[in-house]
Design an enzyme around this catalytic site. Sequence first.
Site, PDB file in Angstrom:
ATOM      1  N   HIS A 243     -32.132 -22.542  12.278  1.00 20.18           N
ATOM      2  CA  HIS A 243     -31.292 -23.117  13.318  1.00 20.18           C
ATOM      3  C   HIS A 243     -32.019 -23.162  14.669  1.00 20.18           C
ATOM      4  O   HIS A 243     -31.423 -23.516  15.687  1.00 20.18           O
ATOM      5  CB  HIS A 243     -30.013 -22.268  13.433  1.00 20.18           C
ATOM      6  CG  HIS A 243     -28.898 -22.902  14.182  1.00 20.18           C
ATOM      7  ND1 HIS A 243     -28.297 -22.310  15.272  1.00 20.18           N
ATOM      8  CD2 HIS A 243     -28.261 -24.088  14.017  1.00 20.18           C
ATOM      9  CE1 HIS A 243     -27.346 -23.091  15.735  1.00 20.18           C
ATOM     10  NE2 HIS A 243     -27.292 -24.170  14.996  1.00 20.18           N
ATOM     11  N   LYS A 245     -34.447 -24.203  17.823  1.00 20.33           N
ATOM     12  CA  LYS A 245     -34.920 -25.404  18.521  1.00 20.33           C
ATOM     13  C   LYS A 245     -36.004 -24.955  19.488  1.00 20.33           C
ATOM     14  O   LYS A 245     -35.724 -24.355  20.527  1.00 20.33           O
ATOM     15  CB  LYS A 245     -33.798 -26.098  19.293  1.00 20.33           C
ATOM     16  CG  LYS A 245     -32.681 -26.661  18.417  1.00 20.33           C
ATOM     17  CD  LYS A 245     -31.539 -25.701  18.290  1.00 20.33           C
ATOM     18  CE  LYS A 245     -30.421 -26.293  17.458  1.00 20.33           C
ATOM     19  NZ  LYS A 245     -29.393 -25.294  17.116  1.00 20.33           N
ATOM     20  N   ASP A 250     -49.033 -27.291  24.821  1.00 18.71           N
ATOM     21  CA  ASP A 250     -50.309 -26.743  25.287  1.00 18.71           C
ATOM     22  C   ASP A 250     -50.264 -25.233  25.493  1.00 18.71           C
ATOM     23  O   ASP A 250     -51.115 -24.679  26.204  1.00 18.71           O
ATOM     24  CB  ASP A 250     -50.746 -27.428  26.589  1.00 18.71           C
ATOM     25  CG  ASP A 250     -51.178 -28.870  26.358  1.00 18.71           C
ATOM     26  OD1 ASP A 250     -51.577 -29.197  25.216  1.00 18.71           O
ATOM     27  OD2 ASP A 250     -51.111 -29.674  27.304  1.00 18.71           O
ATOM     28  N   HIS A 422     -21.043 -27.265  23.380  1.00 17.78           N
ATOM     29  CA  HIS A 422     -21.971 -26.754  22.371  1.00 17.78           C
ATOM     30  C   HIS A 422     -22.914 -25.691  22.946  1.00 17.78           C
ATOM     31  O   HIS A 422     -23.850 -25.263  22.290  1.00 17.78           O
ATOM     32  CB  HIS A 422     -22.782 -27.933  21.809  1.00 17.78           C
ATOM     33  CG  HIS A 422     -23.503 -27.645  20.543  1.00 17.78           C
ATOM     34  ND1 HIS A 422     -24.877 -27.544  20.472  1.00 17.78           N
ATOM     35  CD2 HIS A 422     -23.054 -27.446  19.274  1.00 17.78           C
ATOM     36  CE1 HIS A 422     -25.253 -27.296  19.229  1.00 17.78           C
ATOM     37  NE2 HIS A 422     -24.164 -27.225  18.479  1.00 17.78           N
ATOM     38  N   LYS A 424     -24.495 -22.148  24.102  1.00 21.37           N
ATOM     39  CA  LYS A 424     -24.522 -20.835  23.466  1.00 21.37           C
ATOM     40  C   LYS A 424     -25.171 -19.855  24.435  1.00 21.37           C
ATOM     41  O   LYS A 424     -26.391 -19.722  24.458  1.00 21.37           O
ATOM     42  CB  LYS A 424     -25.314 -20.903  22.159  1.00 21.37           C
ATOM     43  CG  LYS A 424     -24.937 -22.075  21.246  1.00 21.37           C
ATOM     44  CD  LYS A 424     -26.065 -22.381  20.281  1.00 21.37           C
ATOM     45  CE  LYS A 424     -25.926 -23.744  19.657  1.00 21.37           C
ATOM     46  NZ  LYS A 424     -24.714 -23.964  18.910  1.00 21.37           N
ATOM     47  N   ASP A 429     -22.190  -9.037  33.638  1.00 20.41           N
ATOM     48  CA  ASP A 429     -22.262  -8.501  35.006  1.00 20.41           C
ATOM     49  C   ASP A 429     -23.104  -9.349  35.943  1.00 20.41           C
ATOM     50  O   ASP A 429     -23.521  -8.879  37.011  1.00 20.41           O
ATOM     51  CB  ASP A 429     -22.806  -7.064  34.992  1.00 20.41           C
ATOM     52  CG  ASP A 429     -21.878  -6.103  34.271  1.00 20.41           C
ATOM     53  OD1 ASP A 429     -20.685  -6.427  34.116  1.00 20.41           O
ATOM     54  OD2 ASP A 429     -22.352  -5.032  33.852  1.00 20.41           O
TER      55      ASP A 429
END
Length: 504
Positions: A243, A245, A250, A422, A424, A429
């Site tokens: 999952h 990404k 470089d 979407h 996440k 704090d």
Amino acid sequence: MKKTAKIAVFLILLTVLIVVSYIMRDHSFFTGFSILFSVTALFIAVVISLENRHPSSTLAWLIVLALFPFLGFVVYMFVGQSYRKKKMFYKKSLEDEDIYVRVENSLQQEKCEFGWMEDRQKQFLNLASKLGKTPVSFASETEVLANGDEKFAALFDLIDKAERHLHLEYYIIRHDKTGTTLKDKLIKKAREGVEIRFLYDAVGCLALSPSFISELRSAGVNMEPFFPVKLPYFNQKINFRNHRKIVVADGQYGLVGGLNIGDEYMGLSPYYGFWRDTHLKITGEAVNSLQLIFLQDWRHATGEKLVPEYFIHKWGNPGGKNQGGVQLIAGGPDNEWEVMKNLYFSMIVSAKKSVWIASPYFVPDEEIYMALKVAALSGIDVKILVPDKPDKKTVFYASRSYFGDLLKAGAEIYEYEKGFMHSKFVIVDGEIASVGTCNMDMRSFHLNFEVNAFLYNTKSISSLSLYFEKDLTFSKKMTLLDFNNRKLRNRVFESLARLLSPLL
């Protein structure tokens, strides 16, 4: 686990012998077939119990097998066999350790007591370093990218400016306008001599056209699948998906977050409309850790051993009080510990003032659920942001089954209405935050390969907080009265979906 596997084989053979004997005595074939699956479901139930899973997971599988013996058997054979999990990922753990040792000098960090940190921050940092096996960088910069326009502008800019090598890793890639733009840019860079590796998840990209892949490969892009699954054979790999990404350009710049490749992530889907998501651009030595995570996955998928010259930065001495830290951490089923779950749990229980969570899929396990309820009961400001419309209905209804007790405990729950939410991320704090690919659900905790950036007192935490507060203005605050007055049909769907929560 070997003992459990032997017991399972013995029970299968015993079942077959019983059924064959029964059929040979002139009883109908269909009766024998029915007995076969009934007894098979029984032996699977015994195997599941012997595996010492989490009680909720054990109960969920037993319910499925009791209600749907045939379907339950098929689903279990595809995705439920945990006794094979350790064997499946043992090789990957050895490969990951080999790569880590080979580049350890490049990732070496001078020892520091981090004296400016509070004790609870030090404890969390120690836990994160032990579980993630990556150092924290105090010489890196991060920038929050709050939607598809910002993320893809940054991605295409990194590709255009790359001179030596590009590494990409994605769960979903669409062959649409956005995907085609990415493909054309990669083909152009490959023809210019830039070394490109592109890792894609075999199940997440199941609908990706073969021509998309073949065009890239023909141009010199090294494009490979992660965990390919050959149907229709029973294969547990289908349940363990990559999952992550990741983009590394470089060895100097990196991208990580929730956005896949496709028009919907640009807000061009007629169903979803505006797509609210969060990505992070990283510059500096923390990119080393993102590179390491990619190379470990690449090694497992292809067998190719890559050497330390892909690591550009040298780790420096931790800086002063106000510089902040960045730490890239990978979690997955190949790890002995449930990395992301344990880190999220530690963040929640360490909170003194606030816990802010954004997650499109909110299906916490019992430990996370209890930690959130206790935090809310303690007077800590617990805010949870979720979508107001489903993209996966079972998960959508399962998540709502957890809202009642959280609302009673004093947590605030918001449903995002502007489009599809979407993002996440977790902010505690206003001092520690995590942003990446990991949802607040059991699939991310137990089954998926995930990667998150953990931030310590950085400016990006303030940016995340501002975006979160802005998101709330586009959201409807759920009340306990509204929740209790929801339709009976929804209550039934929620209860049924919750039974499947450990399997989602």
